[in-house]
Design an enzyme around this catalytic site. Structure first.
Site, short mmCIF file in Angstrom:
data_model
loop_
_atom_site.label_atom_id
_atom_site.label_comp_id
_atom_site.label_asym_id
_atom_site.label_seq_id
_atom_site.Cartn_x
_atom_site.Cartn_y
_atom_site.Cartn_z
N HIS A 87 0.85 -1.19 0.00
CA HIS A 87 0.00 0.00 0.00
C HIS A 87 0.88 1.24 0.00
CE1 HIS A 87 -3.19 2.79 1.08
NE2 HIS A 87 -4.02 1.85 0.70
N ASP B 208 -7.82 -5.62 0.21
CA ASP B 208 -8.32 -6.47 -0.88
C ASP B 208 -7.93 -7.94 -0.73
OD1 ASP B 208 -9.39 -4.25 -2.12
OD2 ASP B 208 -7.54 -3.79 -3.17
N1 CMC Z 1 4.30 -7.55 -4.27
C1 CMC Z 1 5.63 -7.49 -4.48
N2 CMC Z 1 6.35 -6.37 -4.38
C2 CMC Z 1 5.72 -5.25 -4.06
C3 CMC Z 1 4.33 -5.22 -3.83
C4 CMC Z 1 3.61 -6.43 -3.94
N3 CMC Z 1 2.32 -6.47 -3.75
N4 CMC Z 1 3.96 -3.96 -3.53
C5 CMC Z 1 5.08 -3.22 -3.59
N5 CMC Z 1 6.13 -4.00 -3.91
C6 CMC Z 1 7.54 -3.57 -4.01
C7 CMC Z 1 7.85 -3.01 -5.37
O1 CMC Z 1 8.27 -4.01 -6.25
C8 CMC Z 1 8.95 -2.02 -5.06
O2 CMC Z 1 10.14 -2.73 -4.86
P1 CMC Z 1 11.56 -2.10 -5.28
O3 CMC Z 1 11.68 -0.84 -4.48
O4 CMC Z 1 12.53 -3.15 -4.91
O5 CMC Z 1 11.45 -1.84 -6.75
C9 CMC Z 1 8.52 -1.45 -3.70
O6 CMC Z 1 7.74 -2.49 -3.10
C10 CMC Z 1 7.70 -0.19 -3.80
O7 CMC Z 1 6.67 -0.40 -4.76
P2 CMC Z 1 5.89 0.77 -5.51
O8 CMC Z 1 5.09 0.15 -6.59
O9 CMC Z 1 6.77 1.91 -5.83
O10 CMC Z 1 4.99 1.26 -4.32
P3 CMC Z 1 3.64 2.01 -4.45
O11 CMC Z 1 3.48 2.83 -3.24
O12 CMC Z 1 3.49 2.67 -5.76
O13 CMC Z 1 2.69 0.71 -4.42
C11 CMC Z 1 0.77 -0.54 -4.70
C12 CMC Z 1 1.45 0.61 -3.96
C13 CMC Z 1 -0.57 -0.77 -4.02
C14 CMC Z 1 0.58 -0.15 -6.15
C15 CMC Z 1 1.63 -1.82 -4.62
O14 CMC Z 1 1.86 -2.20 -3.30
C16 CMC Z 1 1.03 -3.00 -5.40
O15 CMC Z 1 1.21 -3.09 -6.62
N6 CMC Z 1 0.30 -3.94 -4.71
C17 CMC Z 1 -0.38 -5.01 -5.39
C18 CMC Z 1 -1.72 -4.54 -5.89
C19 CMC Z 1 -2.68 -4.26 -4.76
O16 CMC Z 1 -2.89 -5.10 -3.89
N7 CMC Z 1 -3.30 -3.09 -4.79
C20 CMC Z 1 -4.32 -2.70 -3.81
C21 CMC Z 1 -3.92 -1.47 -3.12
S1 CMC Z 1 -4.81 -1.16 -1.64
C22 CMC Z 1 -6.46 -0.95 -1.86
C23 CMC Z 1 -6.98 -0.58 -3.16
O17 CMC Z 1 -6.66 0.47 -3.69
O18 CMC Z 1 -7.79 -1.36 -3.65
#
Ligand code: CMC
Length: 378
Positions: free
Chosen positions: A260, A313
């Site tokens: 998140h 989720d």
């Molecule tokens: N699985 C594996 N690695 C992850 C995940 C994950 N679910 N989430 C973040 N990371 C890693 C990512 O690869 C990155 O690693 P590195 O720094 O080594 O490259 C680091 O954590 C930061 O990731 P980011 O994408 O820059 O972080 P963000 O703040 O943009 O991500 C997110 C937020 C929700 C997009 C992400 O955690 C994600 O893709 N999660 C999976 C999808 C998900 O469950 N989304 C629901 C969000 S919550 C409620 C909603 O909106 O519905």
């Protein structure tokens, strides 16, 4: 402008002030207007939360009755809205079908004016979104459209219209808690999209369409379905370790339902959904719960240093599946609940702090160049 910096993903950019929702991402705290999400999930109905968010306070019984009366009298939609949804292909993308329903509804809103009955309008839209969401399911299943019947509970009327059968109070209470838990979450991508649209003084239906199109993606609202598909793909609790090693550790894929932008610990809603699923999940849903719990243990350990934990989720889909919803309905269900947050935020913005949202892009292309006529270009 040389000093300007791009905030990638607008991380830590505050686009408005709000009295609606407070998130402490370090401690895993979520409050609506000061009330802890656990207290609301345990004690308040969705209709009470609707009043809280739109009008600022939990309702007394008279105010609650008014909210219910307006919702009950708003389920009807113009007949052509349902007809539009019905003539679209049955294999339509469900969220696109929902967008089509909302856009059709927007064609009936000819002279929208802000600051005139905003909250009342929001209530009416919340009523109508129940009808549209129920009929996303019905249209996709080839059933004739149906309008929720006025009743005691928004959740129950929605369930009964969707499936044309009756539900116990325990089942409707699960639906009700789902609606409470997803009702708002400050300014994620979908709410931001709604705010951008509201800032141009477009209308509320257009705000809804903006929000739902942004919600659809797997990084946001689509994550509930994506997480559940992972459980289905794994298929059996005995296969979790192998799948995790192959897909996440070696494959480097994202674990859906984890991580998140704001939470650096457990999402409090995720915990509530998990404990609800532990009580309610039976049969297939129980199997998916077991898979999810094993996956959670592996994920939390693996991602410990990055502070990535289950989000809302991760477990929510199991509960909705247990109630009878196929996974294609998960994002529409999210939208049904979040309609409240979207509208409460746009009303708060337009009423109290309106200004056109118009950010900048930092130009990094070439400097001034001489124009070359077409016949001289290589
Ligand atoms: N699985 C594996 N690695 C992850 C995940 C994950 N679910 N989430 C973040 N990371 C890693 C990512 O690869 C990155 O690693 P590195 O720094 O080594 O490259 C680091 O954590 C930061 O990731 P980011 O994408 O820059 O972080 P963000 O703040 O943009 O991500 C997110 C937020 C929700 C997009 C992400 O955690 C994600 O893709 N999660 C999976 C999808 C998900 O469950 N989304 C629901 C969000 S919550 C409620 C909603 O909106 O519905």
């Amino acid at each position: 402008t040389e000093k300007a910096e791009v905030s990638r993903g607008l991380e830590n950019v505050y686009i408005k002030a709000t009295s609606l929702t407070y998130i402490d991402g370090e401690r895993g705290i979520l409050r609506y207007r000061g009330y802890d999400i656990n207290d609301l999930a345990n004690n308040a109905t969705y209709e009470e939360v609707v009043h809280l968010m739109l009008y600022g306070e939990l309702p007394n019984s008279e105010q609650l009755k008014r909210v219910k009366d307006v919702l009950n009298s708003s389920y009807e939609v113009p007949e052509d809205v349902l007809r539009v949804m019905e003539v679209l292909p049955k294999d339509s993308e469900p969220v696109a079908l929902m967008e089509a329903g909302l856009a059709a509804l927007a064609t009936h809103e000819k002279e929208f004016k802000w600051k005139e009955r905003d909250r009342e309008k929001a209530l009416e839209i919340i009523g109508k979104v129940s009808t549209i969401t129920a009929n996303v399911y019905r249209v996709k299943q080839g059933l004739t459209p149906r309008v929720p019947s006025p009743g005691e509970s928004y959740a129950k009327s929605f369930l009964e219209a969707t499936f044309s059968k009756s539900f116990t109070s325990q089942e409707s209470s699960m639906m009700d808690k789902f609606l409470v838990l997803y009702a708002d979450h400050e300014v994620p991508a979908s709410t931001t999209a709604a705010l951008v649209t509201a800032s141009t003084l477009s209308d509320m239906y257009s705000c809804m369409v903006s929000a739902i199109t942004a919600l659809k993606g797997p990084l946001h609202g689509g994550a509930m379905e994506a997480a559940f598909r992972q459980f289905k793909e794994i298929g059996d609790p005995s296969k979790v370790d192998d799948w995790f090693e192959r897909t996440i550790v070696k494959g480097g894929n994202r674990l859906m339902g984890f991580g998140h932008r704001v939470y650096r610990t457990y999402d409090p809603r995720g915990k509530i959904f998990k404990s609800m699923a532990e009580v309610a999940a039976q049969g297939e849903a129980r199997k998916y719960l077991e898979i999810a719990e094993k996956l959670e243990t592996l994920g939390v350990k693996h991602f410990e240093s990055k502070k990535i934990y289950p989000n809302t989720d991760f477990y929510a889909g199991i509960l909705m599946y247990g109630l009878g919803f196929p996974d294609f309905m998960f994002t529409p269900l999210f939208a049904l609940s979040r309609t409240l947050g979207w509208l409460a935020h746009v009303v708060e913005y337009v009423d109290e702090q309106h200004r056109l949202i118009r950010p900048r892009a930092l130009y990094v292309g070439p400097g001034k160049r001489e124009f070359v006529p077409l016949n001289q270009r290589k």
